[in-house]
Scaffold this motif. Structure first.
Motif, mmCIF file in Angstrom:
data_model
loop_
_atom_site.group_PDB
_atom_site.id
_atom_site.type_symbol
_atom_site.label_atom_id
_atom_site.label_comp_id
_atom_site.label_asym_id
_atom_site.label_seq_id
_atom_site.Cartn_x
_atom_site.Cartn_y
_atom_site.Cartn_z
ATOM 1 N N ILE A 90 -3.290 -3.880 -2.123
ATOM 2 C CA ILE A 90 -3.741 -3.275 -0.863
ATOM 3 C C ILE A 90 -4.293 -4.348 0.074
ATOM 4 N N LEU A 161 -9.866 -0.669 8.736
ATOM 5 C CA LEU A 161 -9.092 -0.593 7.500
ATOM 6 C C LEU A 161 -8.937 -1.964 6.853
ATOM 7 N N ALA A 165 -11.581 -2.306 2.908
ATOM 8 C CA ALA A 165 -10.664 -1.685 1.944
ATOM 9 C C ALA A 165 -11.057 -1.984 0.501
ATOM 10 N N HIS A 185 -15.427 0.199 0.571
ATOM 11 C CA HIS A 185 -14.782 1.340 1.208
ATOM 12 C C HIS A 185 -15.610 2.610 1.028
ATOM 13 N N LEU A 296 -7.568 5.990 0.385
ATOM 14 C CA LEU A 296 -7.347 5.202 1.599
ATOM 15 C C LEU A 296 -6.688 5.992 2.725
ATOM 16 N N HIS A 298 -6.280 7.374 5.832
ATOM 17 C CA HIS A 298 -7.124 7.188 7.014
ATOM 18 C C HIS A 298 -7.118 8.399 7.940
#
Length: 463
Positions: A90, A161, A165, A185, A296, A298
């Motif tokens: 990621i 982001l 993360a 995060h 994750l 968003h």
């Protein structure tokens, strides 16, 4: 553990092929399965839970301490490495996307790529905007908007982001830990640690305890971090650490211990056919990737909520923990989320299976959870077992053998043992009496109650 519970446990372990997970060692397989299930709960969004029909939420997330060479090695390979791999992927993907965006921004031509050009605003953000733009005097509406804004963070833009993360972080000392958890995060990291000789335990305990209880500051603006730990102890340092009063190791007792060895209780070591869920390691990898995707996302601020009636199960779980509180002080709080975390992990692990293929993956999960805590209690009891306790147990065993030949008075017994005072002899006899091994007769002599002398196990918990 009664026969029905043993059958339930066998079914649960067979469902997830625990024998294979441990490469033939059932205890290591049990530890690996527990680590997989709790990991899926630990990476879920803040607020994720099992929700019962009465809307009562059982929160998930449990810190783990894996002690023993075999379990530490398997869990490192099959769980922690998979976590690190996805986290690294990621970060690399976002770094690459950031480089592409920077190149596009600097190009002297119309942009061909724009990431998150139109960020989707969630309800909390819209409410905040309404509160900030509201005319003076309309306090009720402004209060409602601020209340809504407090319910969730804003959906992230592209820059956020790429910066925040961090779901999984690792550290080898207290300084690294404090740095790594900053900007994690959604303020919920899963921290991977190892016990080593160079750790500053006082500082590490201070940071880890604050992290586990949500008291660790994230920034100077008032944000805090709350996360879980997975600690590995391949060199069996735990036994020495919990005996050493010069170190502050309270954070280790805030974890559920997954222990190698034969402290007991021992499940039946049966080898079964291939489980109906297929390869549990592959199922875990698939579920882990989905978990990262859910975390994750968003465009969503919502936690993962699985609907399941576990009101009765959670009540039974709390009662069980109360029963082992004397052996494991604080376990009623530290392991409160364990059952819900295991249930959450099972639901995530089996979520893509067709109903027609499925058995009941929950059968035996309560027995499994109790087994983990019982093994932790027995292991801790053995680790803290002192030389004086060992001597007292040997004396008790000898006293029982003497009484097996007939009743004896305290005076008779002290004559037959070197360096055994009358006061200590009475104390040992009272302890044996509490265990229903001996009885005090009306003439002042002591005799057996009929229980076999070899059944005394004061250093372990009988199940």
């Amino acid at each position: 553990m009664n026969p029905d519970e043993q059958d339930q446990l066998d079914t649960f372990l067979n469902t997830f092929n625990a024998h294979a997970l441990g490469e033939g060692d059932l205890n290591a397989g049990i530890n690996t399965l527990a680590a997989m299930l709790c990991t899926l709960a630990n990476i879920a969004r803040p607020g994720s839970a099992i929700i019962s029909p009465d809307a009562k939420c059982s929160p998930v997330g449990t810190s783990l301490l894996v002690t023993g060479a075999l379990s530490s090695s398997i869990i490192t390979n099959d769980v922690l490495t998979e976590l690190r791999l996805r986290q690294n992927n990621i970060v690399s993907q976002l770094k690459h996307a950031k480089a592409i965006q920077t190149k596009e921004d600097e190009a002297n031509r119309p942009k061909q790529v724009t990431f998150l050009k139109r960020k989707k605003t969630n309800q909390a953000e819209s409410s905040l905007h309404a509160a900030l733009n509201h005319s003076q005097g309309a306090m009720n509406s402004a209060t409602g908007n601020w209340a809504m804004a407090a319910n969730s963070p804003p959906n992230p833009d592209f820059d956020t982001l790429t910066q925040d993360a961090k779901i999984v972080v690792s550290a080898s000392n207290a300084r690294e830990l404090k740095t790594q958890v900053q900007g994690s995060h959604l303020g919920k990291p899963l921290v991977l640690l190892g016990l080593n000789h160079s750790s500053c335990y006082d500082r590490m305990s201070e940071l880890c305890s604050a992290l586990q209880h949500g008291l660790l500051p994230d920034t100077e603006h008032g944000k805090t971090v709350k996360g879980n730990l997975i600690i590995t102890d391949p060199d069996d340092m735990l036994s020495d650490l919990i005996k050493n009063t010069t170190h502050n190791t309270a954070y280790l007792n805030h974890c559920v211990w997954l222990v190698d060895g034969n402290a007991g209780p021992e499940p039946h070591n049966h080898v079964h056919d291939i489980s109906w869920i297929g390869n549990p390691t592959n199922r875990f990898k698939e579920a882990l990737s989905r978990g990262f995707g859910q975390r994750l996302n968003h465009e969503s601020q919502y936690p993962v909520l699985h609907e399941l009636d576990m009101i009765g199960a959670q009540h039974r779980w709390i009662e069980f923990l109360k029963g082992v509180e004397d052996s494991l002080p604080g376990i009623n709080g530290h392991a409160r989320n364990l059952l819900a975390s295991l249930v959450f992990g099972v639901l995530e692990l089996t979520s893509c299976l067709r109903v027609a293929d499925a058995g009941n993956p929950m059968e035996g999960i309560e027995v499994f959870a109790r087994l983990l805590v019982q093994r932790m209690a027995n292991a801790r009891s053995l680790m803290t077992y002192s030389k004086q306790q060992a001597r007292n147990d040997r004396l008790k065993q000898s006293i029982l053998h003497k009484l097996d030949r007939g009743p004896h008075s305290v005076r008779d017994l002290t004559r037959r043992f070197n360096r055994l005072s009358t006061a200590q002899c009475r104390e040992l006899l009272f302890e044996l009496e509490d265990g229903d091994y001996v009885q005090n007769n009306t003439n002042g002599e002591w005799s057996l109650t009929g229980r076999l002398a070899t059944s005394i196990h004061t250093q372990t918990i009988e199940v």
